[in-house]
Write a protein that holds these residues in place. Structure first.
Motif, PDB file in Angstrom:
ATOM      1  N   UNK A  51      42.472  -1.794 -66.391  1.00 19.46           N
ATOM      2  CA  UNK A  51      41.058  -1.653 -66.055  1.00 19.46           C
ATOM      3  C   UNK A  51      40.386  -3.013 -66.115  1.00 19.46           C
ATOM      4  N   UNK A  52      39.743  -3.373 -65.008  1.00 22.93           N
ATOM      5  CA  UNK A  52      39.068  -4.661 -64.910  1.00 22.93           C
ATOM      6  C   UNK A  52      37.636  -4.548 -65.421  1.00 22.93           C
ATOM      7  N   UNK A  74      36.821  -1.014 -62.340  1.00 21.89           N
ATOM      8  CA  UNK A  74      37.812  -0.202 -61.626  1.00 21.89           C
ATOM      9  C   UNK A  74      39.121  -0.172 -62.410  1.00 21.89           C
ATOM     10  N   UNK A  75      39.716   1.020 -62.487  1.00 22.03           N
ATOM     11  CA  UNK A  75      41.030   1.191 -63.128  1.00 22.03           C
ATOM     12  C   UNK A  75      42.085   1.378 -62.046  1.00 22.03           C
ATOM     13  N   UNK A  76      43.282   0.925 -62.357  1.00 25.36           N
ATOM     14  CA  UNK A  76      44.400   1.072 -61.430  1.00 25.36           C
ATOM     15  C   UNK A  76      44.926   2.507 -61.445  1.00 25.36           C
ATOM     16  N   UNK A  77      45.777   2.804 -60.513  1.00 24.58           N
ATOM     17  CA  UNK A  77      46.571   4.019 -60.580  1.00 24.58           C
ATOM     18  C   UNK A  77      47.532   3.853 -61.757  1.00 24.58           C
ATOM     19  N   UNK A  78      48.027   4.936 -62.333  1.00 24.17           N
ATOM     20  CA  UNK A  78      48.983   4.786 -63.436  1.00 24.17           C
ATOM     21  C   UNK A  78      50.227   3.998 -63.023  1.00 24.17           C
ATOM     22  N   UNK A  79      50.646   3.118 -63.906  1.00 24.30           N
ATOM     23  CA  UNK A  79      51.877   2.340 -63.734  1.00 24.30           C
ATOM     24  C   UNK A  79      52.904   2.934 -64.692  1.00 24.30           C
ATOM     25  N   UNK A  80      54.017   3.423 -64.144  1.00 25.59           N
ATOM     26  CA  UNK A  80      55.095   3.998 -64.946  1.00 25.59           C
ATOM     27  C   UNK A  80      56.320   3.110 -64.827  1.00 25.59           C
ATOM     28  N   UNK A  81      56.862   2.704 -65.971  1.00 26.64           N
ATOM     29  CA  UNK A  81      58.064   1.870 -65.990  1.00 26.64           C
ATOM     30  C   UNK A  81      59.180   2.675 -66.638  1.00 26.64           C
TER      31      UNK A  81
END
Length: 105
Positions: A51-52, A74-81
């Protein structure tokens, strides 16, 4: 095993006290032209978002993921690793902004 410790020494500036990366929070904040936290540990298969909070746009970009440009609040879409390893990332717009996610089993 020395690589994660070296990364901690380089990114933490000695302020963490414990010398070990902290668990990644659900949201990595971008504030003051820095990722907070800049180094964290994530369990394989878990997700987080970026989130910026700055007024300038930023990205969180690595070979494994790219948030695209994030505007203020703005927040990103979820990042899954899913794969254990060390994931270096940076801001495509501001090259001095860098972070590391260590993915563990």
């Amino acid at each position: 095993m020395a690589l994660p410790l070296l990364l901690v020494a380089c990114l933490s500036g000695g302020s963490s006290g414990g010398g070990q990366p902290q668990a990644c929070p659900p949201t990595v904040e971008i504030q003051g032209f820095a990722f907070q936290p800049a180094l964290c540990t994530l369990k394989a298969g878990d997700s987080l978002v970026f989130k910026n909070l700055d007024s300038s746009p930023h990205t969180a970009t690595s070979p494994a993921f790219d948030t695209g440009n994030l505007s203020q609040n703005q927040a990103s879409q979820p990042v899954t690793l899913n794969t254990p390893g060390i994931f270096d990332y940076h801001c495509e717009i501001h090259s001095g902004m860098k972070g590391v996610i260590e993915v563990i089993q």
